[in-house]
Design a protein around this motif. Structure first.
Motif, PDB file in Angstrom:
ATOM      1  N   GLY A  15       0.858  -1.179   0.000  1.00 13.94           N
ATOM      2  CA  GLY A  15       0.000   0.000   0.000  1.00 13.94           C
ATOM      3  C   GLY A  15       0.893   1.226   0.000  1.00 13.94           C
ATOM      4  N   VAL A  16       0.515   2.260  -0.737  1.00 12.16           N
ATOM      5  CA  VAL A  16       1.394   3.416  -0.928  1.00 12.16           C
ATOM      6  C   VAL A  16       1.883   3.978   0.409  1.00 12.16           C
ATOM      7  CG1 VAL A  16       1.567   5.756  -1.830  1.00 12.16           C
ATOM      8  CG2 VAL A  16       0.368   4.014  -3.141  1.00 12.16           C
ATOM      9  N   GLY A  17       0.961   4.281   1.310  1.00 15.60           N
ATOM     10  CA  GLY A  17       1.349   4.897   2.581  1.00 15.60           C
ATOM     11  C   GLY A  17       2.242   4.001   3.416  1.00 15.60           C
ATOM     12  N   HIS A  18       1.948   2.695   3.409  1.00 16.28           N
ATOM     13  CA  HIS A  18       2.716   1.754   4.226  1.00 16.28           C
ATOM     14  C   HIS A  18       4.118   1.547   3.663  1.00 16.28           C
ATOM     15  CE1 HIS A  18      -0.536   0.068   6.886  1.00 16.28           C
ATOM     16  NE2 HIS A  18      -1.250   0.738   6.007  1.00 16.28           N
ATOM     17  N   ILE A  19       4.192   1.298   2.371  1.00 11.35           N
ATOM     18  CA  ILE A  19       5.494   0.931   1.789  1.00 11.35           C
ATOM     19  C   ILE A  19       6.458   2.127   1.795  1.00 11.35           C
ATOM     20  CG2 ILE A  19       4.965   1.385  -0.654  1.00 11.35           C
ATOM     21  CD1 ILE A  19       6.378  -1.259  -1.289  1.00 11.35           C
ATOM     22  N   PHE A 146       4.871   0.242  13.133  1.00 15.68           N
ATOM     23  CA  PHE A 146       3.459   0.612  13.051  1.00 15.68           C
ATOM     24  C   PHE A 146       3.353   1.950  12.341  1.00 15.68           C
ATOM     25  CE2 PHE A 146      -0.667   2.009  14.923  1.00 15.68           C
ATOM     26  CZ  PHE A 146      -1.428   0.902  14.568  1.00 15.68           C
ATOM     27  N   THR A 147       2.762   1.941  11.136  1.00 11.73           N
ATOM     28  CA  THR A 147       2.797   3.121  10.279  1.00 11.73           C
ATOM     29  C   THR A 147       1.773   4.183  10.667  1.00 11.73           C
ATOM     30  OG1 THR A 147       1.347   2.012   8.697  1.00 11.73           O
ATOM     31  CG2 THR A 147       3.706   1.842   8.300  1.00 11.73           C
ATOM     32  N   SER A 148       0.880   3.856  11.604  1.00 10.88           N
ATOM     33  CA  SER A 148      -0.076   4.864  12.074  1.00 10.88           C
ATOM     34  C   SER A 148       0.362   5.374  13.444  1.00 10.88           C
ATOM     35  CB  SER A 148      -1.494   4.280  12.102  1.00 10.88           C
ATOM     36  OG  SER A 148      -2.449   5.307  12.275  1.00 10.88           O
ATOM     37  N   ASN A 149      -0.588   5.909  14.228  1.00  8.89           N
ATOM     38  CA  ASN A 149      -0.205   6.611  15.462  1.00  8.89           C
ATOM     39  C   ASN A 149      -0.378   5.773  16.720  1.00  8.89           C
ATOM     40  OD1 ASN A 149      -3.079   7.091  16.403  1.00  8.89           O
ATOM     41  ND2 ASN A 149      -3.116   8.092  14.409  1.00  8.89           N
ATOM     42  N   GLY A 365      -1.491  27.608   2.696  1.00  6.32           N
ATOM     43  CA  GLY A 365      -1.781  27.989   4.071  1.00  6.32           C
ATOM     44  C   GLY A 365      -2.763  27.102   4.793  1.00  6.32           C
ATOM     45  N   GLY A 366      -3.350  26.131   4.084  1.00  8.46           N
ATOM     46  CA  GLY A 366      -4.305  25.218   4.706  1.00  8.46           C
ATOM     47  C   GLY A 366      -4.432  23.958   3.869  1.00  8.46           C
ATOM     48  N   PHE A 367      -4.849  22.879   4.513  1.00 10.03           N
ATOM     49  CA  PHE A 367      -4.846  21.565   3.877  1.00 10.03           C
ATOM     50  C   PHE A 367      -6.130  20.830   4.245  1.00 10.03           C
ATOM     51  CE2 PHE A 367      -2.530  17.184   4.034  1.00 10.03           C
ATOM     52  CZ  PHE A 367      -2.933  16.891   2.740  1.00 10.03           C
ATOM     53  N   VAL A 368      -6.989  20.574   3.267  1.00  4.12           N
ATOM     54  CA  VAL A 368      -8.178  19.738   3.477  1.00  4.12           C
ATOM     55  C   VAL A 368      -7.762  18.309   3.148  1.00  4.12           C
ATOM     56  CG1 VAL A 368     -10.547  19.252   2.798  1.00  4.12           C
ATOM     57  CG2 VAL A 368      -9.743  21.624   2.909  1.00  4.12           C
ATOM     58  N   THR A 369      -7.799  17.421   4.148  1.00  2.77           N
ATOM     59  CA  THR A 369      -7.174  16.105   4.017  1.00  2.77           C
ATOM     60  C   THR A 369      -8.077  14.978   4.497  1.00  2.77           C
ATOM     61  OG1 THR A 369      -5.314  14.730   4.781  1.00  2.77           O
ATOM     62  CG2 THR A 369      -6.058  16.466   6.260  1.00  2.77           C
ATOM     63  N   HIS A 370      -7.797  13.777   3.965  1.00  3.03           N
ATOM     64  CA  HIS A 370      -8.504  12.564   4.379  1.00  3.03           C
ATOM     65  C   HIS A 370      -7.963  12.025   5.708  1.00  3.03           C
ATOM     66  CE1 HIS A 370      -4.773  11.229   2.711  1.00  3.03           C
ATOM     67  NE2 HIS A 370      -5.031   9.953   2.840  1.00  3.03           N
ATOM     68  N   CYS A 371      -6.954  12.638   6.258  1.00  6.75           N
ATOM     69  CA  CYS A 371      -6.399  12.267   7.565  1.00  6.75           C
ATOM     70  C   CYS A 371      -5.638  10.948   7.554  1.00  6.75           C
ATOM     71  CB  CYS A 371      -7.478  12.204   8.655  1.00  6.75           C
ATOM     72  SG  CYS A 371      -8.346  13.745   8.897  1.00  6.75           S
ATOM     73  N   GLY A 372      -5.102  10.545   6.398  1.00  3.85           N
ATOM     74  CA  GLY A 372      -4.115   9.480   6.429  1.00  3.85           C
ATOM     75  C   GLY A 372      -2.952   9.930   7.300  1.00  3.85           C
ATOM     76  N   TRP A 373      -2.370   9.019   8.076  1.00  3.68           N
ATOM     77  CA  TRP A 373      -1.396   9.447   9.083  1.00  3.68           C
ATOM     78  C   TRP A 373      -0.170  10.088   8.466  1.00  3.68           C
ATOM     79  CZ3 TRP A 373      -1.848  11.204  13.552  1.00  3.68           C
ATOM     80  CH2 TRP A 373      -0.767  11.313  14.433  1.00  3.68           C
ATOM     81  N   ASN A 374       0.285   9.577   7.312  1.00  4.39           N
ATOM     82  CA  ASN A 374       1.427  10.216   6.646  1.00  4.39           C
ATOM     83  C   ASN A 374       1.102  11.667   6.304  1.00  4.39           C
ATOM     84  OD1 ASN A 374       3.049   7.925   6.692  1.00  4.39           O
ATOM     85  ND2 ASN A 374       2.311   7.187   4.720  1.00  4.39           N
ATOM     86  N   SER A 375      -0.117  11.905   5.816  1.00  2.00           N
ATOM     87  CA  SER A 375      -0.514  13.270   5.452  1.00  2.00           C
ATOM     88  C   SER A 375      -0.570  14.181   6.673  1.00  2.00           C
ATOM     89  CB  SER A 375      -1.877  13.251   4.744  1.00  2.00           C
ATOM     90  OG  SER A 375      -1.790  12.567   3.515  1.00  2.00           O
TER      91      SER A 375
END
Length: 485
Positions: A15-19, A146-149, A365-375
């Protein structure tokens, strides 16, 4: 330089975020101590994902590029698991486990080479935790990255405890209540629990993975003490768990160099005032129905803020693991009539986005995000406040932590859940008013901006010599080296 004396075997999921964060973790360890070398075993994705497949192949070819890190692309089973009729979590787990014999063969080959260094550890993704059994066959200790929090790790551990106590977790998860979870300071609403843990199949996998997790020698978490002080202390005081080391933020910042390539979007940003642009990006799997796309467009126009919007097309197949979102040939087909013309001077609608390059640009100046932990970690690193719009996996809990627990983000809709493989299944529409309110808060709230800037400073200090994450990495390196017999 002394020759490496200890070999680690890393196994990330495809998975992109994990790898990507796993490879960055490998780089951090290699840069920390010249006595380590690392072999990363690459599993092919079980779905059609051209970008990810190409990325994995490019890594496998980088034999000489990364000193002391090598990549081995594992051969794929000629008869992969049959996904028909199975739930996604079970299918994915079966798929990963189908690589067990290939991992066993590669490790046996590494150990048998006359010139090989001793293999001192398997470093596993939580979704590859069954590979502990392979490590045990070779008497090699296992670790988890552990790639998340930390707070979410604590959630998984707590839910497993409730399951052992025979509590009806499905009923609890599907209620409209709150739950006190040790790694969170505030009660967590059950409507932000991941959907997969509101069904038996997901709970079975959670129970299996946490039981395996308790067998490893240590857990590295992609977070830092200054961000998740309460969660890390809570995990560290749990006698049922191995030692927990916050080693983050582990980030792939190579994309920042992309600012020099002067792409159209970077050129446009160069002409905008500092901190004036809101950036909307929803990860590799983030996409919306046409109705929802129009609500976002209305909100952007009404907010009067400059914007860059990474707009992705939903998958063209309804089968899980088949394809991922792609770019529109012409985004005008889903946008309100005349939207592109009216916002030509103040905004840009693009497809795939070079996220790190954009977050690192002074005009954003601001970021609307899906809240993936990397992001989340990237936005904190660059001091860009976020407006949370979680979609799937643990993102609702990440959003809750950022908004309610830590006060480091603005909310758009925390409990929103998206069927990423078939967005048409989603009946909830986030209104233009809700979106506009979140955009205004993230762009105009000076207190929020100040708190994020302060955390940005801490995130950078923690990874340099003497910082808390630097010291955690040092402890892990000493642990690996001590395994040499």
């Amino acid at each position: 330089m002394a020759n490496p004396v200890a070999e680690l075997v890393f196994i990330p999921i495809p998975g992109v975020g994990h790898i990507m964060s796993t490879i960055e973790m490998a780089k951090v360890l290699i840069n920390h101590d010249e006595r380590l070398s690392i072999t990363v075993l690459l599993i092919n994705p079980p779905y059609s994902a051209f970008a990810l497949t190409t990325y994995i192949k490019s890594l496998a070819n980088k034999v000489m590029e990364m000193e002391r890190i090598r990549f081995i692309q594992l051969p794929q089973d000629k008869t992969p698991p049959n996904f028909d009729g199975k739930a996604p979590m079970t299918s994915f787990n079966d798929y990963i486990n189908s690589y067990t014999k290939n991992v066993r063969n590669v490790v046996a080959d590494i150990i048998s080479r006359p010139d090989s260094n001793p293999v001192v550890g398997f470093v596993l993704d939580i979704f590859c935790i069954s590979m502990i059994d392979v490590a045990d066959e070779f008497n090699i200790p296992s670790y988890v990255f552990f790639t998340s929090n930390a707070a979410f790790l604590g959630f998984k551990v707590y839910i497993e405890t409730l399951l052992v106590q025979n509590q009806d977790v499905i009923a609890l998860s599907n209620s409209n209540g709150e739950m006190v979870i040790p790694t969170f300071m505030k009660p967590v609403p059950t409507n932000v629990f991941p959907g997969v843990y509101q069904i038996q199949e997901g709970l079975d996998f959670l129970m299996h993975s946490v039981r395996k997790l308790k067998q490893v020698k240590a857990i590295m978490v992609n977070t830092f003490m200054e961000l998740e002080t309460h969660a890390v202390k809570s995990l560290s005081s749990d006698s049922t768990l191995p030692p927990v080391y916050p080693v983050g933020p582990i980030l792939n910042l190579d994309g920042v160099a992309g600012k020099t390539d002067k792409s159209d979007v970077i050129n446009w940003l160069d002409g905008q005032p500092t901190s004036s642009v809101v950036f909307l990006c929803f990860g590799s799997m983030g996409c919306f129905t046409e109705v929802q796309v129009k609500e976002i467009a209305y909100a952007l126009e009404k907010s009067n803020h400059r914007f860059i919007w990474s707009l992705r097309q939903p998958p063209q197949s309804e089968k899980s693991f088949e394809v991922l979102p792609g770019d529109y040939d012409d985004p005008a087909v889903v946008l309100p009539e005349g939207f592109l013309e009216r916002t030509a001077e103040t905004g840009k609608v693009i497809g795939w986005a070079p996220q790190v390059s954009l977050l690192g640009h002074e005009a954003v100046g601001g970021f609307v995000t899906h809240c993936g932990w990397n992001s989340v970690l990237e936005s904190l690193w660059f001091g860009v406040p976020t407006a949370t719009w979680p979609m799937y996996a643990e993102q609702q809990m990440n959003g809750f932590e950022m908004v309610v627990e830590l006060g480091l983000a603005a909310e758009i809709k925390l409990e929103y859940k998206n069927n990423v493989f078939n967005p048409e299944d989603d009946m909830v529409i986030v209104t233009a008013e809700e979106i506009e309110r979140g955009i205004r808060r993230v762009m105009e709230d000076k207190d929020l901006r100040g708190k994020v800037k302060e955390m940005s400073k801490k995130s950078r200090e923690t990874v340099i010599e003497g910082g808390s994450s630097y010291n955690s990495v040092n402890s892990m390196v000493q642990e690996f080296i001590s395994n040499i017999t």
